[in-house]
Design an enzyme around this catalytic site. Structure first.
Site, PDB file in Angstrom:
ATOM      1  N   ILE A   1       0.844  -1.214   0.000  1.00 13.38           N
ATOM      2  CA  ILE A   1       0.000   0.000   0.000  1.00 13.38           C
ATOM      3  C   ILE A   1       0.874   1.257   0.000  1.00 13.38           C
ATOM      4  CG2 ILE A   1      -1.824   1.254   1.213  1.00 13.38           C
ATOM      5  CD1 ILE A   1      -2.660  -1.450   2.492  1.00 13.38           C
TER       6      ILE A   1
ATOM      7  N   THR B   1      -6.055  -1.121  10.458  1.00 12.05           N
ATOM      8  CA  THR B   1      -6.869  -2.160   9.823  1.00 12.05           C
ATOM      9  C   THR B   1      -8.216  -2.340  10.519  1.00 12.05           C
ATOM     10  OG1 THR B   1      -6.956  -4.566   9.499  1.00 12.05           O
ATOM     11  CG2 THR B   1      -5.556  -3.810  11.262  1.00 12.05           C
ATOM     12  N   ASP B   2      -9.184  -2.864   9.788  1.00 15.58           N
ATOM     13  CA  ASP B   2     -10.480  -3.193  10.407  1.00 15.58           C
ATOM     14  C   ASP B   2     -10.361  -4.395  11.350  1.00 15.58           C
ATOM     15  OD1 ASP B   2     -10.099  -5.187   8.493  1.00 15.58           O
ATOM     16  OD2 ASP B   2     -12.020  -4.892   7.474  1.00 15.58           O
ATOM     17  N   GLU B   3      -9.229  -5.128  11.256  1.00 11.15           N
ATOM     18  CA  GLU B   3      -9.092  -6.343  12.077  1.00 11.15           C
ATOM     19  C   GLU B   3      -9.022  -6.019  13.570  1.00 11.15           C
ATOM     20  OE1 GLU B   3      -6.492  -9.315  10.437  1.00 11.15           O
ATOM     21  OE2 GLU B   3      -6.638  -8.455   8.448  1.00 11.15           O
TER      22      GLU B   3
ATOM     23  N   TYR C   1      -1.360 -10.292  15.033  1.00 11.17           N
ATOM     24  CA  TYR C   1      -1.255  -9.118  14.148  1.00 11.17           C
ATOM     25  C   TYR C   1      -2.215  -8.011  14.564  1.00 11.17           C
ATOM     26  CZ  TYR C   1      -2.468  -6.220  10.091  1.00 11.17           C
ATOM     27  OH  TYR C   1      -2.775  -5.154   9.281  1.00 11.17           O
TER      28      TYR C   1
ATOM     29  N   LYS D   1      -1.631  -4.143  16.006  1.00 14.24           N
ATOM     30  CA  LYS D   1      -2.152  -2.954  15.299  1.00 14.24           C
ATOM     31  C   LYS D   1      -3.060  -2.162  16.247  1.00 14.24           C
ATOM     32  CE  LYS D   1      -1.684  -1.694  11.604  1.00 14.24           C
ATOM     33  NZ  LYS D   1      -0.672  -0.803  11.017  1.00 14.24           N
TER      34      LYS D   1
HETATM   35  P1  NAD Z   1       3.306  -4.820   3.489  1.00 17.68           P
HETATM   36  O1  NAD Z   1       3.655  -5.963   4.379  1.00 17.68           O
HETATM   37  O2  NAD Z   1       3.175  -5.042   2.030  1.00 17.68           O
HETATM   38  O3  NAD Z   1       4.378  -3.654   3.678  1.00 17.68           O
HETATM   39  C1  NAD Z   1       4.769  -3.191   4.931  1.00 17.68           C
HETATM   40  C2  NAD Z   1       6.108  -2.461   4.791  1.00 17.68           C
HETATM   41  O4  NAD Z   1       6.468  -1.998   6.100  1.00 17.68           O
HETATM   42  C3  NAD Z   1       7.235  -3.363   4.295  1.00 17.68           C
HETATM   43  O5  NAD Z   1       7.919  -2.748   3.224  1.00 17.68           O
HETATM   44  C4  NAD Z   1       8.136  -3.518   5.511  1.00 17.68           C
HETATM   45  O6  NAD Z   1       9.523  -3.608   5.204  1.00 17.68           O
HETATM   46  C5  NAD Z   1       7.849  -2.233   6.275  1.00 17.68           C
HETATM   47  N1  NAD Z   1       8.150  -2.398   7.706  1.00 17.68           N
HETATM   48  C6  NAD Z   1       7.653  -3.360   8.543  1.00 17.68           C
HETATM   49  N2  NAD Z   1       8.187  -3.218   9.766  1.00 17.68           N
HETATM   50  C7  NAD Z   1       9.044  -2.160   9.691  1.00 17.68           C
HETATM   51  C8  NAD Z   1       9.916  -1.551  10.620  1.00 17.68           C
HETATM   52  N3  NAD Z   1      10.055  -2.034  11.858  1.00 17.68           N
HETATM   53  N4  NAD Z   1      10.644  -0.482  10.221  1.00 17.68           N
HETATM   54  C9  NAD Z   1      10.549  -0.025   8.961  1.00 17.68           C
HETATM   55  N5  NAD Z   1       9.759  -0.578   8.027  1.00 17.68           N
HETATM   56  C10 NAD Z   1       9.028  -1.633   8.379  1.00 17.68           C
HETATM   57  O7  NAD Z   1       1.986  -4.218   4.108  1.00 17.68           O
HETATM   58  P2  NAD Z   1       0.783  -3.464   3.381  1.00 17.68           P
HETATM   59  O8  NAD Z   1      -0.191  -4.462   2.926  1.00 17.68           O
HETATM   60  O9  NAD Z   1       1.324  -2.486   2.405  1.00 17.68           O
HETATM   61  O10 NAD Z   1       0.145  -2.713   4.633  1.00 17.68           O
HETATM   62  C11 NAD Z   1       0.530  -1.373   4.932  1.00 17.68           C
HETATM   63  C12 NAD Z   1      -0.212  -0.932   6.180  1.00 17.68           C
HETATM   64  O11 NAD Z   1      -1.616  -1.025   5.968  1.00 17.68           O
HETATM   65  C13 NAD Z   1       0.086  -1.771   7.418  1.00 17.68           C
HETATM   66  O12 NAD Z   1       0.188  -0.914   8.524  1.00 17.68           O
HETATM   67  C14 NAD Z   1      -1.117  -2.688   7.539  1.00 17.68           C
HETATM   68  O13 NAD Z   1      -1.351  -3.025   8.885  1.00 17.68           O
HETATM   69  C15 NAD Z   1      -2.206  -1.810   6.985  1.00 17.68           C
HETATM   70  N6  NAD Z   1      -3.330  -2.551   6.369  1.00 17.68           N
HETATM   71  C16 NAD Z   1      -3.107  -3.390   5.322  1.00 17.68           C
HETATM   72  C17 NAD Z   1      -4.181  -4.061   4.747  1.00 17.68           C
HETATM   73  C18 NAD Z   1      -4.014  -4.968   3.561  1.00 17.68           C
HETATM   74  O14 NAD Z   1      -5.002  -5.563   3.123  1.00 17.68           O
HETATM   75  N7  NAD Z   1      -2.835  -5.103   2.988  1.00 17.68           N
HETATM   76  C19 NAD Z   1      -5.477  -3.893   5.258  1.00 17.68           C
HETATM   77  C20 NAD Z   1      -5.651  -3.044   6.348  1.00 17.68           C
HETATM   78  C21 NAD Z   1      -4.569  -2.360   6.881  1.00 17.68           C
HETATM   79  P1  TYD Z   2      -5.216 -12.802   3.957  1.00 20.57           P
HETATM   80  O1  TYD Z   2      -4.994 -12.387   2.542  1.00 20.57           O
HETATM   81  O2  TYD Z   2      -4.106 -13.466   4.694  1.00 20.57           O
HETATM   82  O3  TYD Z   2      -5.726 -11.494   4.731  1.00 20.57           O
HETATM   83  P2  TYD Z   2      -6.380 -11.341   6.210  1.00 20.57           P
HETATM   84  O4  TYD Z   2      -6.045 -12.532   7.014  1.00 20.57           O
HETATM   85  O5  TYD Z   2      -5.678 -10.114   6.718  1.00 20.57           O
HETATM   86  O6  TYD Z   2      -7.844 -11.136   5.993  1.00 20.57           O
HETATM   87  O7  TYD Z   2      -6.465 -13.762   4.001  1.00 20.57           O
HETATM   88  C1  TYD Z   2      -7.711 -13.354   3.483  1.00 20.57           C
HETATM   89  C2  TYD Z   2      -8.692 -14.470   3.763  1.00 20.57           C
HETATM   90  O8  TYD Z   2      -8.361 -15.598   2.955  1.00 20.57           O
HETATM   91  C3  TYD Z   2      -8.656 -14.967   5.195  1.00 20.57           C
HETATM   92  O9  TYD Z   2      -9.980 -15.281   5.598  1.00 20.57           O
HETATM   93  C4  TYD Z   2      -7.804 -16.221   5.145  1.00 20.57           C
HETATM   94  C5  TYD Z   2      -8.084 -16.767   3.746  1.00 20.57           C
HETATM   95  N1  TYD Z   2      -6.982 -17.462   3.068  1.00 20.57           N
HETATM   96  C6  TYD Z   2      -7.210 -18.687   2.462  1.00 20.57           C
HETATM   97  O10 TYD Z   2      -8.333 -19.234   2.509  1.00 20.57           O
HETATM   98  N2  TYD Z   2      -6.187 -19.295   1.797  1.00 20.57           N
HETATM   99  C7  TYD Z   2      -4.940 -18.736   1.718  1.00 20.57           C
HETATM  100  O11 TYD Z   2      -4.013 -19.342   1.118  1.00 20.57           O
HETATM  101  C8  TYD Z   2      -4.712 -17.469   2.347  1.00 20.57           C
HETATM  102  C9  TYD Z   2      -3.355 -16.832   2.292  1.00 20.57           C
HETATM  103  C10 TYD Z   2      -5.768 -16.873   3.002  1.00 20.57           C
END
Ligand code: NAD
Ligand code: TYD
Length: 367
Positions: free
Chosen positions: A24, A151-153, A176, A180
């Site tokens: 993101i 996150t919504d989690e 996780y 958060k």
């Molecule tokens: P991601 O895992 O793709 O990227 C996270 C980045 O943060 C990585 O590049 C990692 O190197 C960096 N990072 C982690 N720990 C660090 C540290 N100690 N110091 C410096 N850098 C560090 O994650 P994402 O999917 O891009 O998520 C970004 C943010 O959005 C996170 O805070 C996550 O909790 C939140 N979020 C993500 C989702 C999703 O669906 N991906 C949904 C809700 C919230």
């Molecule tokens: P994930 O992408 O890990 O996101 P989050 O746990 O943050 O929601 O998983 C999305 C949903 O998909 C979650 O309910 C777990 C499920 N899942 C599978 O069923 N198979 C998979 O291989 C993975 C990675 C996730």
């Protein structure tokens, strides 16, 4: 897509993004470089989930003007002194904090790194930013903002009805989401106690290009392309509310620039689907696009459930829509089809990043 200059103003802003080498954060950095004149500092420890290919492509496209507006600061937030030095160097007007360990399955196997990065890391950043903010000139201090991306989690697991909103109580249930939630509380405490001007956002599951292939959508695409079994956790009936990463970036810029200080905004893309529905849609798109011997549907396999698997997430994004004028542009099926196309066109990148991370889709997080 929202118009950036009308939200960020004409004069260049110094923006510090943490986690800009992630999925993101990378989309946010690319958007700012392409469509604003902001000076962007990307603080990232560059972990297994990080990759800078997308940012490098944008920089190559834009040329030397953009090079001068971008700097990678390779720092781990766990290192308090390095974090302080980084904030001093960036001298930001706006901080957008996305850095976090983000994969639930990994948090089950190794929760300690989640505590370090998401809790201690956020604490170190808040302390460094507070020092910086307190020393700013009156004008810069008045317009400074710290935006925490969450996150919504943190709200736990829903039953069949209802959606999360800004008043939902915290009830995190995975390592996780617990870390958060802790970071959300720290940010809120720094606002109430020290007056730090903060905005928080809590979003639902993101999808789109450049997502590291450990999350559901890229895992399914790659497994199917390689003819491997597609793992569906439990009965496949768990529900997630999918949000396209570019719609999320729009919402982040609105919240960071126009959000009410001390407030939270929930962001969701009206994309509620069971995991089974998501997996079947991907299989349908792949069957239409590839001439495989067997349909991808034959690969879908129920596997043991994730421990503590949250049943359903769903967001009511009314507040950000009515107060900040946000509107998601991607309908889920259309966004998913485009995402499938992107992964098919970027299989080489997937191979490269999986090799770099030494992770090839094996099952983790079963305790
Ligand atoms: P991601 O895992 O793709 O990227 C996270 C980045 O943060 C990585 O590049 C990692 O190197 C960096 N990072 C982690 N720990 C660090 C540290 N100690 N110091 C410096 N850098 C560090 O994650 P994402 O999917 O891009 O998520 C970004 C943010 O959005 C996170 O805070 C996550 O909790 C939140 N979020 C993500 C989702 C999703 O669906 N991906 C949904 C809700 C919230
Ligand atoms: P994930 O992408 O890990 O996101 P989050 O746990 O943050 O929601 O998983 C999305 C949903 O998909 C979650 O309910 C777990 C499920 N899942 C599978 O069923 N198979 C998979 O291989 C993975 C990675 C996730």
């Amino acid at each position: 897509m929202i118009d950036l200059p009308s939200h960020l103003g004409e004069s260049p802003r110094r923006i510090l993004i943490t986690g800009g080498a992630g999925f993101i954060g990378g989309a946010l950095v690319r958007r700012l470089l392409r469509y604003s004149n902001s000076i962007v500092f990307n603080l990232d420890k560059c972990s297994y989930a990080s990759d800078l290919t997308g940012i490098k492509e944008v920089l190559a496209d834009l040329g030397s003007e953009a090079d001068k507006r971008y700097q990678l600061l390779r720092v781990d937030l766990v290192d308090a002194e390095a974090t302080k030095e980084c904030v001093r160097k960036a001298d930001p007007d706006l901080v957008m904090h996305l850095a976090a360990e983000s994969h639930v399955d990994r948090s089950i196997d190794a929760p300690n790194v989640f505590l370090e990065s998401n809790v201690i890391g956020s604490f170190n950043l808040l302390q460094a930013v507070r020092l910086h903010w307190e020393a700013l000139s009156k004008d810069r201090k008045a317009s400074f903002r710290f935006h925490h991306i969450s996150t919504d989690e943190v709200f736990g697991s829903l039953g069949n009805a209802g959606r999360f909103n800004e008043s939902s109580p915290y009830d995190p249930r995975s390592p996780y989401s617990a870390t958060k939630a802790a970071s959300d509380h720290l940010v809120s405490a720094w606002h109430h106690t020290y007056g730090l001007p903060v905005v928080l956002t809590n979003c639902s599951n993101n999808y789109g290009p450049w997502q590291f292939p450990e999350k559901l959508i890229p895992v399914v695409i790659l497994k199917a392309v390689e003819g491997e079994l597609i793992p569906l956790y439990g009965d496949g009936a768990n529900v997630r509310d999918w949000l396209h990463v570019e719609d999320h970036v729009d919402a982040l810029i609105l919240a960071a620039t126009k959000g009410e200080l001390g407030s939270t905004y929930c962001i969701g893309g009206f994309g509620e689907r069971t995991n089974k529905q998501v997996v079947e849609s991907i299989c349908r798109f792949l069957d239409e696009r590839l001439s495989l011997k067997n349909s991808c549907f034959s690969l879908i396999t129920k596997v043991p459930d994730r421990p503590g698997h949250d049943k359903r997430y769903a967001i009511d994004p009314k507040r950000i829509i009515t107060e900040l004028g946000w509107k998601p542009c991607f309908e889920f099926e259309a966004g998913l089809a485009k995402t499938v196309d992107w992964y098919l066109a970027n299989i080489d990148w997937c191979t490269y990043i999986r090799n770099k991370a030494n992770y090839f889709g094996e099952r983790i997080g079963l305790t």
